[in-house]
Scaffold this active site. Structure first.
Site, short mmCIF file in Angstrom:
data_model
loop_
_atom_site.label_atom_id
_atom_site.label_comp_id
_atom_site.label_asym_id
_atom_site.label_seq_id
_atom_site.Cartn_x
_atom_site.Cartn_y
_atom_site.Cartn_z
N ILE A 187 8.58 38.79 -64.34
CA ILE A 187 7.53 39.75 -64.01
C ILE A 187 6.40 39.06 -63.27
CG2 ILE A 187 6.24 39.45 -66.18
CD1 ILE A 187 5.93 42.55 -66.25
N CYS A 188 5.71 39.82 -62.41
CA CYS A 188 4.49 39.33 -61.76
C CYS A 188 3.47 40.46 -61.83
CB CYS A 188 4.77 38.86 -60.32
SG CYS A 188 5.30 40.17 -59.19
N GLN A 189 2.62 40.62 -60.84
CA GLN A 189 1.62 41.68 -60.89
C GLN A 189 2.21 43.02 -60.44
OE1 GLN A 189 -1.31 41.61 -62.32
NE2 GLN A 189 -1.74 43.73 -61.83
N THR A 235 3.21 43.74 -64.05
CA THR A 235 2.18 43.86 -65.08
C THR A 235 1.21 44.98 -64.73
OG1 THR A 235 2.38 41.49 -65.48
CG2 THR A 235 0.42 42.57 -66.37
#
Length: 100
Positions: free
Chosen positions: A57-59, A85
């Site tokens: 996961i990232c932003q 996120t």
């Protein structure tokens, strides 16, 4: 490349989650249980990745997608979390903050 939604991520319980955002982004709030290995460092920290399948996961989903593609080419069983996120927070889900 395999992908899941934030809703699907929330339904998982035993799949490791790697957050590839930078340390300062991770410290501002992350999905509970996520482990931070920034995208800029992941090439030097491959030994820290789970041996079994895991989610990334990232932003918003862009960096994690690039990481998943690179890891798949090295034989890892990684899945991208679409929306990242940002979407997790937008859905009103709980985030963890580092303990002071």
């Amino acid at each position: 490349m395999k992908s899941i939604t934030v809703t699907e991520l929330a339904e998982r319980s035993n799949t490791p989650l790697i957050d590839v955002r930078e340390v300062s982004e991770f410290a501002a709030g992350h999905v509970p249980g996520a482990v931070n290995i920034p995208m800029s460092e992941i090439g030097n920290r491959l030994e820290e990745l789970p041996a079994e399948s895991f989610d990334v996961i990232c932003q918003a989903g862009g960096r994690s997608a690039r990481v998943v593609e690179a890891l798949e080419s090295r034989g890892y069983d990684a899945t991208n979390v679409e929306g990242g996120t940002g979407e997790w927070i937008a859905q009103g889900r709980a985030v963890e903050l580092p303990s002071a």
